[in-house]
Design a protein around this motif. Structure first.
Motif, short mmCIF file in Angstrom:
data_model
loop_
_atom_site.label_atom_id
_atom_site.label_comp_id
_atom_site.label_asym_id
_atom_site.label_seq_id
_atom_site.Cartn_x
_atom_site.Cartn_y
_atom_site.Cartn_z
N GLU A 122 -17.20 -9.39 78.25
CA GLU A 122 -17.80 -10.64 78.90
C GLU A 122 -19.27 -10.46 78.68
O GLU A 122 -20.04 -9.49 78.52
CB GLU A 122 -17.42 -10.64 80.41
N ARG A 123 -19.69 -11.70 78.44
CA ARG A 123 -21.24 -11.90 78.31
C ARG A 123 -21.46 -12.88 79.58
O ARG A 123 -20.86 -13.95 79.29
CB ARG A 123 -21.88 -12.46 77.17
N ARG A 124 -22.15 -12.55 80.50
CA ARG A 124 -22.48 -13.41 81.55
C ARG A 124 -24.09 -13.49 81.64
O ARG A 124 -24.83 -12.87 81.60
CB ARG A 124 -22.24 -12.66 82.86
N THR A 125 -24.10 -14.93 81.69
CA THR A 125 -25.68 -15.58 81.99
C THR A 125 -25.87 -16.07 82.93
O THR A 125 -25.29 -17.11 83.51
CB THR A 125 -25.92 -16.61 80.50
N VAL A 126 -27.01 -15.62 83.90
CA VAL A 126 -27.26 -16.39 85.15
C VAL A 126 -28.68 -16.85 85.18
O VAL A 126 -29.47 -16.06 84.72
CB VAL A 126 -26.93 -15.36 86.24
N ALA A 127 -29.20 -17.76 85.59
CA ALA A 127 -30.50 -18.23 85.63
C ALA A 127 -30.60 -19.25 86.95
O ALA A 127 -29.77 -19.84 87.44
CB ALA A 127 -30.66 -19.29 84.55
N ALA A 128 -31.65 -18.85 87.55
CA ALA A 128 -32.16 -19.61 88.88
C ALA A 128 -33.42 -20.76 88.64
O ALA A 128 -34.28 -20.07 88.04
CB ALA A 128 -32.40 -18.87 89.82
N THR A 141 -23.00 -18.84 83.32
CA THR A 141 -22.13 -18.95 82.17
C THR A 141 -21.32 -17.75 81.88
O THR A 141 -22.12 -16.70 82.00
CB THR A 141 -23.04 -19.68 80.79
N PHE A 142 -19.94 -17.72 81.75
CA PHE A 142 -19.37 -16.70 81.38
C PHE A 142 -18.32 -16.91 80.21
O PHE A 142 -17.88 -17.92 79.94
CB PHE A 142 -18.28 -15.99 82.47
N VAL A 253 -13.28 -17.31 75.50
CA VAL A 253 -13.14 -18.43 76.33
C VAL A 253 -14.52 -18.74 77.25
O VAL A 253 -15.09 -17.60 77.74
CB VAL A 253 -12.04 -18.09 77.35
N VAL A 254 -15.08 -19.80 77.10
CA VAL A 254 -16.45 -20.08 77.61
C VAL A 254 -16.46 -21.10 78.79
O VAL A 254 -15.84 -22.05 78.56
CB VAL A 254 -17.52 -20.38 76.64
#
Length: 281
Positions: A122-128, A141-142, A253-254
């Motif tokens: 998994e590549r996980r992107t988190v932004a606030a 986004t995963f 799968v995105v």
């Protein structure tokens, strides 16, 4: 963001969430990184961790109850013609590295491991992002890639025979209060009318806070929402609603969900306006 086992997510310098990278949890809870506590800008906590009603609910994260028979959700597994069953089939999500790590977000690499083997990467992107003085957005986004030599498929209790239980994917366990939160979309309201249906956005409103969830890609928008308000407050996506989701070898799968975290109880017009601002390029 600081620390080896947890990191603080900030908006305009204010802490709004703690990301636990390497949780020490029993196998039955399907150990995985999660966000908790998550707060509004005024400091109201809007997540729960291992509540008594569902100890495997871990704040905000990605959880799937069935990856080729392996449980990455935690708790019991729904078995067709048998019901919820305790099985020794739990997997874990293991942090590998951060590709990017800033105070307002990160890009993380993870391994989904079960039975001693890697099933998914998994590549996980988190932004606030700050939206207003009273609201901010959590953008998650995963991307799940099959790293085996054979086809995998993602299922849910619904695809295994339990109607109305198509949970799996993004999941937010919300704050539990004395009364159930309200839930509504642009044209519907109430758990019975919004659960299991697709909608551009869906709002969950508690006593002094509102969460507005929006699918930010075409595939995410097509996924029906999984919604609970009466039994417990929680909202998630349904990767496998009517049928299992195949993931061929090497394929990915995105999904991307943007959540507005607001102080106060928002009405439809304000919720829609904040979602537009949160997902705009």
């Amino acid at each position: 963001m600081t620390g080896n086992n947890s990191a603080v997510l900030r908006v305009a310098g204010r802490p709004v969430g703690r990301y636990v990278i390497r949780p020490e949890l029993p196998a039955r809870l399907s150990p995985r990184p999660y966000l908790h506590p998550v707060t509004t800008l005024a400091g109201t906590v809007v997540t729960e961790l291992s509540p008594a009603d569902h100890t495997h609910h871990l704040g905000v994260g990605v959880a799937v109850p069935d990856v080729e028979g392996h449980n990455f959700w935690g708790g019991r597994t729904f078995v067709r013609d048998q019901g919820p069953t305790e099985l020794d089939n739990h997997g874990s999500q293991r942090h590998t590295a951060f590709q990017l790590r800033d105070p307002d977000g990160f890009v993380e690499e993870l391994r989904w491991v079960a039975g001693g083997a890697d099933l998914l990467r998994e590549r996980r992107t988190v932004a606030a992002t700050e939206l207003t003085d009273d609201a901010w957005a959590l953008d998650l986004t995963f991307s799940l890639t099959n790293v085996t030599s054979g086809e995998l498929s993602i299922g849910s209790p619904a695809t295994n025979g339990r109607p109305g239980a198509a949970y799996g994917g993004f999941f937010w366990r919300a704050r539990k209060e004395s009364g159930a939160p309200d839930v509504f979309t642009a044209d519907k309201e109430g758990e019975a009318d919004v659960h299991g249906r697709s909608a551009d956005w869906l709002a969950l409103a508690g006593s002094t806070w509102t969460l507005v969830f929006a699918g930010a890609t075409d595939d995410t928008r097509r996924d029906p929402w999984f919604v609970r308000t009466e039994e417990y407050p929680g909202v998630g996506s349904s990767l496998a609603h009517d049928e299992r989701l195949p993931v061929p070898p090497g394929e990915t799968v995105v999904r991307r969900v943007v959540t507005v975290v607001a102080d106060g109880r928002l009405d439809r017009n304000v919720a829609a306006a904040l979602v537009r601002k949160a997902v705009s390029p």
